[in-house]
Scaffold this motif. Structure first.
Motif, short mmCIF file in Angstrom:
data_model
loop_
_atom_site.label_atom_id
_atom_site.label_comp_id
_atom_site.label_asym_id
_atom_site.label_seq_id
_atom_site.Cartn_x
_atom_site.Cartn_y
_atom_site.Cartn_z
N PRO A 59 0.72 -1.21 -0.11
CA PRO A 59 -0.15 0.06 0.08
C PRO A 59 0.74 1.39 -0.04
N VAL A 60 1.60 1.50 -1.04
CA VAL A 60 2.29 2.84 -1.27
C VAL A 60 1.92 3.47 -2.46
N GLN A 61 1.75 4.81 -2.36
CA GLN A 61 1.07 5.66 -3.50
C GLN A 61 2.47 5.66 -4.29
N ILE A 116 7.07 8.25 -6.04
CA ILE A 116 8.10 7.35 -5.26
C ILE A 116 9.43 8.09 -5.74
N GLN A 117 9.56 8.49 -7.16
CA GLN A 117 10.71 8.86 -7.78
C GLN A 117 11.08 10.07 -7.03
N SER A 118 9.91 10.94 -6.66
CA SER A 118 10.33 12.20 -6.15
C SER A 118 10.75 12.06 -4.72
N GLY A 119 9.93 10.82 -4.00
CA GLY A 119 10.28 10.74 -2.51
C GLY A 119 11.80 10.22 -2.54
N ARG A 120 12.01 9.43 -3.43
CA ARG A 120 13.62 8.91 -3.50
C ARG A 120 14.47 9.90 -3.55
N VAL A 121 14.20 10.86 -4.48
CA VAL A 121 15.35 12.10 -4.72
C VAL A 121 15.34 13.02 -3.53
N LEU A 122 14.29 13.24 -2.74
CA LEU A 122 14.15 14.35 -1.83
C LEU A 122 14.72 13.68 -0.44
N TYR A 123 14.58 12.18 -0.34
CA TYR A 123 14.97 11.41 0.73
C TYR A 123 16.40 11.58 0.85
N PRO A 139 14.90 17.91 12.35
CA PRO A 139 14.43 19.02 12.27
C PRO A 139 12.96 19.23 11.68
N SER A 140 12.72 20.46 11.61
CA SER A 140 11.34 20.56 11.03
C SER A 140 11.38 20.82 9.50
N PHE A 141 10.68 20.46 8.56
CA PHE A 141 10.73 20.48 7.33
C PHE A 141 9.31 21.28 6.81
N LEU A 142 8.99 22.17 7.50
CA LEU A 142 7.75 22.94 7.25
C LEU A 142 8.00 23.52 6.03
N LEU A 143 9.00 23.99 5.63
CA LEU A 143 9.18 25.10 4.36
C LEU A 143 9.05 24.26 3.20
N MET A 144 9.04 22.77 3.22
CA MET A 144 8.93 21.96 2.05
C MET A 144 7.48 22.03 1.72
N LYS A 145 7.23 21.90 0.43
CA LYS A 145 6.01 21.71 -0.23
C LYS A 145 5.08 20.50 0.36
N ASP A 146 3.84 20.80 0.31
CA ASP A 146 3.24 19.44 0.87
C ASP A 146 3.51 18.18 -0.23
N GLU A 147 3.39 18.42 -1.37
CA GLU A 147 3.44 17.26 -2.33
C GLU A 147 4.84 16.48 -2.28
N GLU A 148 5.97 17.68 -1.82
CA GLU A 148 7.22 16.99 -1.47
C GLU A 148 7.22 16.15 -0.11
N LEU A 149 6.54 16.60 0.80
CA LEU A 149 6.45 16.01 2.15
C LEU A 149 5.67 14.73 1.98
N THR A 150 4.79 14.67 1.29
CA THR A 150 3.74 13.56 1.09
C THR A 150 4.64 12.25 0.27
N ALA A 151 5.52 12.92 -0.63
CA ALA A 151 6.34 11.83 -1.36
C ALA A 151 7.34 11.42 -0.75
N ILE A 152 8.13 12.14 0.44
CA ILE A 152 9.13 11.55 1.35
C ILE A 152 8.28 10.61 2.34
N VAL A 153 6.94 10.97 2.66
CA VAL A 153 6.29 10.09 3.42
C VAL A 153 5.98 8.49 2.59
N GLU A 154 5.82 8.53 1.47
CA GLU A 154 5.52 7.29 0.81
C GLU A 154 6.81 6.72 0.66
N TYR A 155 7.98 7.29 0.49
CA TYR A 155 9.21 6.48 0.48
C TYR A 155 9.69 5.93 1.69
#
Lengths: 476, 292
Positions: free
Chosen positions: A75-77, A162-169, A233-249
């Motif tokens: 169950p990964v987006q 997942i690609q964007s999650g991997r790069v950001l991670y 740290p807090s990553f509050l400055l990142m965009k929502d779609e970036e954060l959700t991509a990291i969560v999926e990764y």
């Protein structure tokens, strides 16, 4: 001096040469293999003849950082939408196709390609020359002999998340949490507390009940606000779609780690180096390997599917309403009386919070000086105190600092008490009446504002005349 | 000096060049690999190719299978070490009014007068062909604690059986399980909880018994073994065990004990079960194997 210069020149040229020669092709990163996998005999790690071992299966199901495998069971987006072919009509090099979105999936507005997941064309990537998200009708182009059939599963424009999650991670997380999420990135050894090792699939601070995994929302919250009192740290400055991509990764890496762990669990009691060594007393190595080959070939495919099903079930459940902790009564308003009651409960025999957190909440209860044994291996730990499932010394929180790692909202503290802190020794107190939990929350939130023992507040200091106060001191 | 400078220049230009040819860590994608390269994604089907791989542990009830039973005893051989009490009544320990109210034996090794070893697990790791499926009784299994000691110390449980955790102590306990295939439980148990608010259910069979602990009283220990078939037992105080209705044939039993080095007394104890008969099994437990 001259030789110095020559050396420098040579070093400069050699350095330059080495950079040019080595280029970047060696930069491929890989997912680490756990120590538990390494504790198996080599045949169990790599496989015997055709039958794959743990390392091969991990690669088969999860890939490496350059080529991620999107196992549809999990169950990964992944991004895009999974869909089934309803109609396929070839027309020369093109084909008209109608797709039906998979359960709970919505088609992306724009789509340019399709990954074929099952059927004769499995593994192919086909281009879309037209796409209608409303009807699921599409024209596939440049088929090159590929055919699809009704019922085949495809992924439409999949993988972007997942690609964007991997790069950001890799950019923001891996230096502490490691490429594989093993909590062992290059900076990890300098940090206390250690960065989370995701591979147990266990996260400490959740809003889900004691038996459930972490929800997406919980992970997102930790990314947004960090973990106070730690290096996270807090990553509050990142965009929502970036954060959700990291969560999926991060979820992907957790599932990979759990998959590895569960697979090793199936093999460890019979095929670890240690087990085989003791078996050799009355068995032949060749027989043991033969038995392993049979197990890998006959039983492991079923085991792999079973683990996939477990991962699917538990990670889906974590995001369900049933998993969420919902207090049955609203927060008891903070008051002197409620704090007093909270303190009573804190010290009570029923809950005995003081056993670990100390009578005054300084995180120094008797349990923190007790020598413990590792509950799995039965080996005593080197230092006294409480340890978590990652074998880190994990001292109970000093409640005076006002720093609460899982968040300082009353509901955060409620969840910590209700579900316990997963992976640590802090147990769940889910069977405690919710009203009582709120009293403890009120008390715990008040602890940082308690005066130091023996201190007298400025405001309440008696306005005694200086002469009188000085008199006894002089008399002594 | 000038030459020295030029040397530095060479170095510096080398560094510049390396940046421009190079392995851009962040920002633009590098050629050939690295952290910032967008990965490929390969989609895999939900189920493996073989698809209909038979489900693990699929013991199906077949009506006409000849069965037999085994009865046996685990006997210690060699000199048995003298076991000290774990807690002596009146010891000055934590929560002593409860935990040191009576003598508590060290349950790691309990040997009867004639050498029978209690708390030894004897079981089949996998469901045998033609075996009966296991059904969890509707009644919950009662797992109690008194004087900071778990009752029972060892138990074989069918999967999906509800375990109800009780406490007969006036101090707080928590029940912390360490399974490898099931989810771990770590939950507080209120003093004198005779109703058993905490319930534990093992959904999956374990390969070896799992430790159950209390973090308030770290010496407390019990062992649970959930199995997805009915062919497992624990030896009683006399060291005796019995397993009934095993499909006839030769089976390989695991003999597991917490005090044995590596925990296995026998990894594979071959036992021939004859139809309609009770087979006697004598298991020798060499004292040299003990690791206390």
């Amino acid at each position: 001096m001259k030789s110095h210069v020559a050396w420098l020149k040579r070093a400069g040229i050699a350095g330059l040469l080495s950079i040019v020669v080595s280029g970047c092709s060696d930069n491929n990163s890989s997912f680490s293999i756990s120590d538990r996998t390494r504790s198996l005999i080599p045949e169990a790690q790599t496989g015997v003849s055709e039958a794959p071992g743990v390392v091969k299966l991990l690669d088969e199901k999860f890939g490496d950082p350059q080529t991620l495998k999107a196992w549809s069971k999990l169950p990964v987006q992944w991004g895009g939408a999974s869909a089934k072919v309803e109609v396929f009509a070839a027309d020369g090099a093109d084909a008209k196709v109608k797709f039906v979105a998979g359960e709970g999936q919505t088609f992306p507005e724009k789509a340019t390609f399709v990954n074929v997941v099952t059927g004769a064309g499995a593994g192919r990537t086909l281009q879309l020359s037209s796409w209608d998200a409303a009807t699921g009708e599409a024209v596939l182009t440049g088929l090159g002999g590929a055919t699809l059939a009704a019922g085949d599963t495809c992924s439409i424009d999949g993988g972007a998340v997942i690609q964007s999650g991997r790069v950001l991670y890799m950019r923001h997380c891996s230096h502490c949490h490691g490429t594989a999420g093993d909590g062992n990135g290059p900076t990890a050894q300098y940090l206390y507390p250690r960065p989370r090792d995701y591979r147990h699939g266990v996260f400490k601070f959740t809003s889900t009940n004691d038996m459930s995994k972490v929800s997406r929302e919980d992970l997102l919250r930790v990314l947004r606000y960090g973990i106070p009192g730690t290096y996270m740290p807090s990553f509050l400055l990142m965009k929502d779609e970036e954060l959700t991509a990291i969560v999926e990764y991060v979820r992907f890496l957790s599932m990979r780690g759990e998959f590895e762990r569960k697979l090793v669990n199936e093999l460890a009691s019979d095929y670890s180096e240690e087990a085989v060594e003791s078996r050799l007393k009355d068995e032949q190595r060749a027989d043991i390997v033969g038995e392993l080959a049979k197990f890998l070939a006959e039983d492991v495919p079923g085991v792999v599917d079973g683990i996939g099903a477990e991962l699917e079930e538990s990670w889906v459940a974590a995001d369900s309403d049933e998993a969420k902790i919902v207090p049955s009564v609203p927060r008891v308003p903070d008051s002197e009386e409620s704090r007093r009651r909270g303190r009573e409960l804190y010290l009570s025999k029923t809950l005995n919070c003081a056993d670990c957190h100390g009578i005054d909440g300084a995180g120094n209860g008797p349990q923190t000086v007790a020598f413990e044994k590792n509950p799995i291996t039965n080996v005593p730990y080197d230092e006294p105190g409480l340890h978590d499932v990652w074998d880190n010394l994990n001292q109970p929180r000093n409640l005076h600092t006002g720093i609460f790692r899982g968040g300082r909202r009353p509901i955060d503290l409620f969840c910590r008490i209700h579900a316990g802190i997963k992976g640590s020794r802090m147990p769940s107190f889910k069977n405690t009446p919710h009203e009582d939990i709120w009293h403890i929350v009120n008390y715990v939130l008040s602890i940082p504002f308690e005066p130091e023992p023996g201190a007298t507040g400025v405001a309440s200091a008696p306005a005694a005349p200086a002469t009188e106060a000085a008199a006894p001191a002089a008399g002594e | 000096m000038l030459k020295f400078r030029s040397g530095i220049l060479t170095l510096a230009s080398g560094a510049m060049l390396s940046l421009s040819v190079g392995c851009t860590e962040y920002g633009q994608p590098a050629v050939g690999g690295g952290a910032s390269v967008v990965p490929q994604v390969v989609f895999l089907a939900s189920e493996s190719e073989s698809g209909d791989a038979e489900s693990a542990g699929g013991a199906e009830a077949t009506s006409e299978v000849a069965v037999g039973s085994i009865r046996g005893r685990v006997q210690i051989v060699g000199s048995v070490p003298e076991m000290k009490l774990l807690v002596k009544a009146g010891d000055d320990i934590k929560d002593k009014e409860v935990c040191a109210a009576v003598d508590v034996p060290d349950e790691r090794l309990m040997v009867s007068n004639d050498g029978g070893v209690a708390n030894v697990f004897v079981y089949l790791q996998k469901a045998p062909k033609g075996g009966r499926p296991v059904t969890a009784p509707a009644e919950p299994f009662v797992f109690d604690q008194k004087n900071c000691r778990f009752y029972p110390h060892t138990v074989v449980l069918p999967v999906n059986q509800t375990v109800r955790v009780l406490s007969n102590d006036s101090v707080a306990h928590n029940t912390h399980t360490y399974p490898s295939k099931n989810n771990s439980v770590n939950s507080g148990v209120a003093p004198m909880d005779r109703e058993g608010k905490l319930e534990i259910v093992y959904r999956k069979a374990e390969a070896v018994p799992l430790a159950v602990k209390c973090d308030y009283h770290t010496w407390m220990n019990a062992w649970h073994l959930p199995l997805d078939h009915p062919y497992g037992a624990v030896t009683n105080e006399a060291g005796d065990f019995a397993i009934a209705d095993i499909p006839a044939g030769t089976h390989s039993f695991v003999v597991w004990h917490e005090a044995a080095d590596g925990n296995f007394v026998q990894r594979k104890l071959a036992v021939e079960v004859k139809p309609g008969e009770e087979t006697e099994v004598k298991i020798e437990y060499p004292a040299a194997l003990l690791k206390l």
